[in-house]
Write a protein that holds these residues in place. Sequence first.
Motif, short mmCIF file in Angstrom:
data_model
loop_
_atom_site.label_atom_id
_atom_site.label_comp_id
_atom_site.label_asym_id
_atom_site.label_seq_id
_atom_site.Cartn_x
_atom_site.Cartn_y
_atom_site.Cartn_z
N VAL A 33 -30.15 18.23 144.19
CA VAL A 33 -30.06 17.35 145.41
C VAL A 33 -29.03 17.95 146.31
O VAL A 33 -29.30 17.88 147.51
CB VAL A 33 -29.43 15.83 144.96
CG1 VAL A 33 -29.34 15.10 145.94
CG2 VAL A 33 -30.69 15.13 144.08
N CYS A 34 -27.68 17.99 145.90
CA CYS A 34 -26.60 18.73 146.73
C CYS A 34 -27.11 19.85 147.37
O CYS A 34 -27.05 20.22 148.69
CB CYS A 34 -25.53 19.13 145.93
SG CYS A 34 -24.70 17.40 145.62
N GLY A 35 -27.94 20.89 146.82
CA GLY A 35 -28.54 21.96 147.24
C GLY A 35 -29.50 21.83 148.37
O GLY A 35 -29.54 22.52 149.40
N LEU A 36 -30.26 20.74 148.09
CA LEU A 36 -31.35 20.34 149.01
C LEU A 36 -30.79 19.86 150.48
O LEU A 36 -31.06 20.18 151.49
CB LEU A 36 -32.36 19.61 148.35
CG LEU A 36 -33.65 19.26 149.39
CD1 LEU A 36 -34.22 20.37 150.05
CD2 LEU A 36 -34.71 18.32 148.95
N LEU A 37 -29.81 18.94 150.28
CA LEU A 37 -29.01 18.49 151.34
C LEU A 37 -28.52 19.67 152.18
O LEU A 37 -28.28 19.78 153.24
CB LEU A 37 -28.11 17.35 150.77
CG LEU A 37 -28.47 16.16 150.47
CD1 LEU A 37 -27.57 15.32 149.73
CD2 LEU A 37 -29.25 15.34 151.67
N GLY A 38 -27.72 20.65 151.23
CA GLY A 38 -26.78 21.73 151.93
C GLY A 38 -27.96 22.36 152.65
O GLY A 38 -27.88 23.09 153.85
N HIS A 39 -29.12 22.95 152.17
CA HIS A 39 -30.39 23.83 152.85
C HIS A 39 -30.54 23.11 154.09
O HIS A 39 -30.56 23.88 155.14
CB HIS A 39 -31.34 23.87 152.00
CG HIS A 39 -32.67 24.09 152.40
ND1 HIS A 39 -32.87 25.52 152.47
CD2 HIS A 39 -33.78 23.67 152.95
CE1 HIS A 39 -34.14 25.88 153.15
NE2 HIS A 39 -34.75 24.62 153.48
N ALA A 40 -31.00 21.73 154.13
CA ALA A 40 -31.21 21.16 155.39
C ALA A 40 -30.28 21.17 156.52
O ALA A 40 -30.57 21.30 157.36
CB ALA A 40 -31.68 19.47 154.90
#
Length: 274
Positions: A33-40
């Motif tokens: 989840v943190c990775g996806l938020l960071g990607h965005a």
Amino acid sequence: MSDAYFARQGTLFAPLPDARGSWSHDSIHGVAVCGLLGHAAEQALVGHGRAEDLVPARFAVELFAPPRYADCTVSTRVVRDGPRICLLDVELTQDGRPVARASATFVRASESAPGEVWSPTDRPTAPSTDVAPVSDVPQMPFVRSGEGPWTQEFASHQNGERHSYFHVCHPVVDGSPLTAFEAAASSADGVNMTTNWGSRGVEYINTDATLSMTRLPVGVEVGLRTLDRTEHAGVAAGAAAVFDREGQFGVVVCSSIANARRTVDMATLEDDTV
């Protein structure tokens, strides 16, 4: 099979097997989840035209609803755009319901101020290359208890000592090369495992993670070492140093609540999702 956490399908992000959580089989773990938020957040900065002149300084995530193992949508908003700062908000939703959000602060780097300021000399270091060769391939993390040896035998680290871990970060989105910021952002959630892993496993679940960083990691290997932890009546606060092969580059903190009925027994861990 891809070792990424998500596959992009139009405007949706479909979780892949490595994103499946340990608290529940029908969940996505916090690292993904943190990775996806960071990607965005990083993609929004690029789209806003500020990626060349700003560097990340803070990435704060709130994990306020259990994300199901289902398609996700992310949306971004520029909150503030100034000469020396850009603040972005990101929200992750499932079926129109928000489950997590983040704020990312990017600032303009300059030069260090000339005055002397105290900082600790006890900095964390990565395991030697003899123990953990330099790699960009995700694998079982290396773990350390106290000042003991680094190993990948999680059962031997199920104890009440100070914990550290070092891992090669997974790609966040299939087909998209992992960036240094995505590696740092996804690793932020590791503060819960690092600070709350005890003799019975991880009995606390974090509600947030806030990473403050002074530079990007070098490569995609990131480690965390517990700095401090306090707990009262089932509410815990933990802090960890964040480092790479070159040394410490940040600090991450989290708030957690007791979740003993659904303890994650790290001694039985057989994959590399942490």
